[in-house]
Motif scaffolding. Structure first.
Motif, PDB file in Angstrom:
ATOM      1  N   ALA A  87     -11.286 -12.848  25.423  1.00 48.00           N
ATOM      2  CA  ALA A  87     -12.300 -11.983  26.037  1.00 48.00           C
ATOM      3  C   ALA A  87     -11.986 -10.514  25.760  1.00 48.00           C
ATOM      4  O   ALA A  87     -10.830 -10.117  25.651  1.00 48.00           O
ATOM      5  CB  ALA A  87     -12.358 -12.236  27.538  1.00 48.00           C
ATOM      6  N   VAL A  88     -13.055  -9.730  25.672  1.00 41.63           N
ATOM      7  CA  VAL A  88     -12.955  -8.277  25.505  1.00 41.63           C
ATOM      8  C   VAL A  88     -13.617  -7.649  26.727  1.00 41.63           C
ATOM      9  O   VAL A  88     -14.689  -8.073  27.149  1.00 41.63           O
ATOM     10  CB  VAL A  88     -13.655  -7.816  24.206  1.00 41.63           C
ATOM     11  N   VAL A  89     -12.979  -6.640  27.312  1.00 42.22           N
ATOM     12  CA  VAL A  89     -13.461  -6.010  28.543  1.00 42.22           C
ATOM     13  C   VAL A  89     -14.074  -4.640  28.238  1.00 42.22           C
ATOM     14  O   VAL A  89     -13.885  -4.099  27.153  1.00 42.22           O
ATOM     15  CB  VAL A  89     -12.319  -5.885  29.583  1.00 42.22           C
ATOM     16  N   PRO A  90     -14.801  -4.052  29.206  1.00 36.60           N
ATOM     17  CA  PRO A  90     -15.436  -2.745  28.979  1.00 36.60           C
ATOM     18  C   PRO A  90     -14.429  -1.682  28.532  1.00 36.60           C
ATOM     19  O   PRO A  90     -13.293  -1.654  28.989  1.00 36.60           O
ATOM     20  CB  PRO A  90     -16.027  -2.391  30.338  1.00 36.60           C
ATOM     21  N   GLY A  91     -14.902  -0.825  27.625  1.00 35.39           N
ATOM     22  CA  GLY A  91     -14.063   0.239  27.108  1.00 35.39           C
ATOM     23  C   GLY A  91     -13.131  -0.221  26.008  1.00 35.39           C
ATOM     24  O   GLY A  91     -12.333   0.558  25.496  1.00 35.39           O
ATOM     25  N   GLU A  92     -13.236  -1.465  25.639  1.00 39.24           N
ATOM     26  CA  GLU A  92     -12.322  -2.036  24.658  1.00 39.24           C
ATOM     27  C   GLU A  92     -13.081  -2.449  23.404  1.00 39.24           C
ATOM     28  O   GLU A  92     -14.204  -2.933  23.479  1.00 39.24           O
ATOM     29  CB  GLU A  92     -11.647  -3.265  25.277  1.00 39.24           C
ATOM     30  N   GLY A  93     -12.457  -2.265  22.272  1.00 40.54           N
ATOM     31  CA  GLY A  93     -12.951  -2.771  21.003  1.00 40.54           C
ATOM     32  C   GLY A  93     -11.808  -3.508  20.336  1.00 40.54           C
ATOM     33  O   GLY A  93     -10.698  -2.977  20.277  1.00 40.54           O
ATOM     34  N   ARG A  94     -12.059  -4.724  19.889  1.00 42.68           N
ATOM     35  CA  ARG A  94     -10.973  -5.514  19.304  1.00 42.68           C
ATOM     36  C   ARG A  94     -11.442  -6.255  18.078  1.00 42.68           C
ATOM     37  O   ARG A  94     -12.610  -6.597  17.951  1.00 42.68           O
ATOM     38  CB  ARG A  94     -10.454  -6.528  20.325  1.00 42.68           C
ATOM     39  N   LEU A  95     -10.496  -6.539  17.200  1.00 37.33           N
ATOM     40  CA  LEU A  95     -10.729  -7.415  16.073  1.00 37.33           C
ATOM     41  C   LEU A  95     -10.125  -8.761  16.441  1.00 37.33           C
ATOM     42  O   LEU A  95      -8.922  -8.870  16.662  1.00 37.33           O
ATOM     43  CB  LEU A  95     -10.093  -6.859  14.800  1.00 37.33           C
ATOM     44  N   LEU A  96     -10.980  -9.765  16.539  1.00 34.80           N
ATOM     45  CA  LEU A  96     -10.560 -11.101  16.927  1.00 34.80           C
ATOM     46  C   LEU A  96     -10.671 -12.053  15.739  1.00 34.80           C
ATOM     47  O   LEU A  96     -11.535 -11.878  14.887  1.00 34.80           O
ATOM     48  CB  LEU A  96     -11.459 -11.628  18.058  1.00 34.80           C
ATOM     49  N   PHE A  97      -9.831 -13.070  15.712  1.00 37.85           N
ATOM     50  CA  PHE A  97      -9.903 -14.105  14.686  1.00 37.85           C
ATOM     51  C   PHE A  97     -10.097 -15.449  15.358  1.00 37.85           C
ATOM     52  O   PHE A  97      -9.384 -15.779  16.304  1.00 37.85           O
ATOM     53  CB  PHE A  97      -8.626 -14.126  13.840  1.00 37.85           C
ATOM     54  N   VAL A  98     -11.073 -16.203  14.877  1.00 33.16           N
ATOM     55  CA  VAL A  98     -11.330 -17.546  15.393  1.00 33.16           C
ATOM     56  C   VAL A  98     -11.265 -18.497  14.198  1.00 33.16           C
ATOM     57  O   VAL A  98     -12.123 -18.449  13.305  1.00 33.16           O
ATOM     58  CB  VAL A  98     -12.711 -17.658  16.076  1.00 33.16           C
ATOM     59  N   THR A  99     -10.249 -19.345  14.163  1.00 29.60           N
ATOM     60  CA  THR A  99     -10.103 -20.307  13.075  1.00 29.60           C
ATOM     61  C   THR A  99     -11.185 -21.365  13.181  1.00 29.60           C
ATOM     62  O   THR A  99     -11.443 -21.892  14.262  1.00 29.60           O
ATOM     63  CB  THR A  99      -8.717 -20.975  13.137  1.00 29.60           C
ATOM     64  N   LEU A 100     -11.830 -21.659  12.065  1.00 29.05           N
ATOM     65  CA  LEU A 100     -12.803 -22.748  12.038  1.00 29.05           C
ATOM     66  C   LEU A 100     -12.029 -24.044  11.861  1.00 29.05           C
ATOM     67  O   LEU A 100     -11.548 -24.362  10.774  1.00 29.05           O
ATOM     68  CB  LEU A 100     -13.819 -22.547  10.909  1.00 29.05           C
ATOM     69  N   ASP A 101     -11.874 -24.754  12.950  1.00 26.25           N
ATOM     70  CA  ASP A 101     -11.109 -25.999  12.989  1.00 26.25           C
ATOM     71  C   ASP A 101     -11.991 -27.061  13.635  1.00 26.25           C
ATOM     72  O   ASP A 101     -11.829 -27.391  14.812  1.00 26.25           O
ATOM     73  CB  ASP A 101      -9.821 -25.786  13.786  1.00 26.25           C
ATOM     74  N   PRO A 102     -12.952 -27.593  12.877  1.00 26.74           N
ATOM     75  CA  PRO A 102     -13.947 -28.489  13.460  1.00 26.74           C
ATOM     76  C   PRO A 102     -13.381 -29.844  13.843  1.00 26.74           C
ATOM     77  O   PRO A 102     -12.429 -30.324  13.223  1.00 26.74           O
ATOM     78  CB  PRO A 102     -14.970 -28.641  12.327  1.00 26.74           C
ATOM     79  N   PRO A 103     -13.987 -30.457  14.853  1.00 28.95           N
ATOM     80  CA  PRO A 103     -13.582 -31.819  15.218  1.00 28.95           C
ATOM     81  C   PRO A 103     -14.124 -32.810  14.180  1.00 28.95           C
ATOM     82  O   PRO A 103     -15.013 -32.473  13.381  1.00 28.95           O
ATOM     83  CB  PRO A 103     -14.253 -32.030  16.573  1.00 28.95           C
ATOM     84  N   VAL A 104     -13.609 -34.025  14.197  1.00 31.55           N
ATOM     85  CA  VAL A 104     -14.084 -35.077  13.301  1.00 31.55           C
ATOM     86  C   VAL A 104     -15.581 -35.273  13.523  1.00 31.55           C
ATOM     87  O   VAL A 104     -16.049 -35.310  14.661  1.00 31.55           O
ATOM     88  CB  VAL A 104     -13.319 -36.397  13.580  1.00 31.55           C
ATOM     89  N   GLY A 105     -16.325 -35.341  12.452  1.00 32.29           N
ATOM     90  CA  GLY A 105     -17.762 -35.563  12.535  1.00 32.29           C
ATOM     91  C   GLY A 105     -18.605 -34.300  12.484  1.00 32.29           C
ATOM     92  O   GLY A 105     -19.812 -34.358  12.317  1.00 32.29           O
ATOM     93  N   ALA A 106     -17.980 -33.139  12.615  1.00 29.87           N
ATOM     94  CA  ALA A 106     -18.739 -31.882  12.575  1.00 29.87           C
ATOM     95  C   ALA A 106     -19.084 -31.526  11.131  1.00 29.87           C
ATOM     96  O   ALA A 106     -18.257 -31.665  10.226  1.00 29.87           O
ATOM     97  CB  ALA A 106     -17.938 -30.754  13.209  1.00 29.87           C
ATOM     98  N   VAL A 107     -20.325 -31.067  10.922  1.00 27.24           N
ATOM     99  CA  VAL A 107     -20.766 -30.646   9.591  1.00 27.24           C
ATOM    100  C   VAL A 107     -21.357 -29.239   9.606  1.00 27.24           C
ATOM    101  O   VAL A 107     -21.623 -28.667   8.554  1.00 27.24           O
ATOM    102  CB  VAL A 107     -21.809 -31.634   8.994  1.00 27.24           C
ATOM    103  N   ALA A 108     -21.576 -28.689  10.800  1.00 29.60           N
ATOM    104  CA  ALA A 108     -22.185 -27.366  10.913  1.00 29.60           C
ATOM    105  C   ALA A 108     -21.644 -26.664  12.156  1.00 29.60           C
ATOM    106  O   ALA A 108     -21.034 -27.290  13.030  1.00 29.60           O
ATOM    107  CB  ALA A 108     -23.709 -27.492  11.002  1.00 29.60           C
ATOM    108  N   TYR A 109     -21.871 -25.354  12.201  1.00 25.89           N
ATOM    109  CA  TYR A 109     -21.451 -24.569  13.359  1.00 25.89           C
ATOM    110  C   TYR A 109     -22.463 -23.477  13.640  1.00 25.89           C
ATOM    111  O   TYR A 109     -23.282 -23.125  12.807  1.00 25.89           O
ATOM    112  CB  TYR A 109     -20.050 -23.981  13.158  1.00 25.89           C
ATOM    113  N   ARG A 110     -22.392 -22.943  14.846  1.00 24.23           N
ATOM    114  CA  ARG A 110     -23.231 -21.838  15.284  1.00 24.23           C
ATOM    115  C   ARG A 110     -22.303 -20.848  15.992  1.00 24.23           C
ATOM    116  O   ARG A 110     -21.401 -21.231  16.722  1.00 24.23           O
ATOM    117  CB  ARG A 110     -24.273 -22.372  16.267  1.00 24.23           C
ATOM    118  N   VAL A 111     -22.528 -19.543  15.757  1.00 28.36           N
ATOM    119  CA  VAL A 111     -21.730 -18.494  16.390  1.00 28.36           C
ATOM    120  C   VAL A 111     -22.562 -17.879  17.510  1.00 28.36           C
ATOM    121  O   VAL A 111     -23.722 -17.524  17.304  1.00 28.36           O
ATOM    122  CB  VAL A 111     -21.345 -17.392  15.378  1.00 28.36           C
TER     123      VAL A 111
END
Length: 155
Positions: A87-111
């Motif tokens: 989470a990012v709180v007010p007054g804050e700017g951050r660079l975040l990384f989210v690894t795409l690590d899909p579960p078995v059976g996943a073929v697509a994603y939405r952000v």
């Protein structure tokens, strides 16, 4: 042809190009999160999302990015799993990384870029949250670092 990634999803809350999104969170009182979402995207073989997230409104308690995985690449099927960024709180700017690590059976994603308001708040300011989301293609990085640089789309 080498495919590299930088998804240029310039996401801004209340943007016209994205659909509204809502998410429930039973862990927090008044925990309903609101925001915007991308279209359904095919999953890359490997990768991660780099997200520059800035919160500029004190009415916002926190903002975060949620990646939802789907078993179908079309339509509005049920999500089969979700992963949230820090989470990012007010007054804050951050660079975040989210690894795409899909579960078995996943073929697509939405952000989704989501936010929760402070208790008693009814509305945030326009442009309370700014987000820029890019896809990092791990196969295209150099020097053994999985997050060494962002690459533009192209051959």
């Amino acid at each position: 042809m080498r495919r590299t990634g930088l998804l240029a999803l310039a996401l801004v809350l209340l943007a016209v190009v994205a659909r509204p999104a809502a998410a429930d969170d039973d862990r927090t009182p008044s925990g309903r999160a609101w925001g915007i979402e991308s279209e359904l995207r095919p999953l890359p073989a490997e990768g991660a999302l780099a997200v520059r997230l800035v919160v500029a409104d004190d009415q916002v308690r926190e903002a975060f990015v949620r990646v939802a995985y789907y078993a179908s690449a079309t339509g509005r099927s049920r999500q089969i799993a979700v992963v949230d960024s820090q989470a990012v709180v007010p007054g804050e700017g951050r660079l975040l990384f989210v690894t795409l690590d899909p579960p078995v059976g996943a073929v697509a994603y939405r952000v989704r870029v989501l936010a929760r308001l402070r208790a008693g708040s009814e509305r945030s300011q326009d442009e309370a949250i700014r987000a820029r989301v890019g896809l990092i293609d791990r196969a295209a990085t150099r020097f053994g670092s999985q997050f060494s640089r962002l690459l533009p789309d192209g051959p």
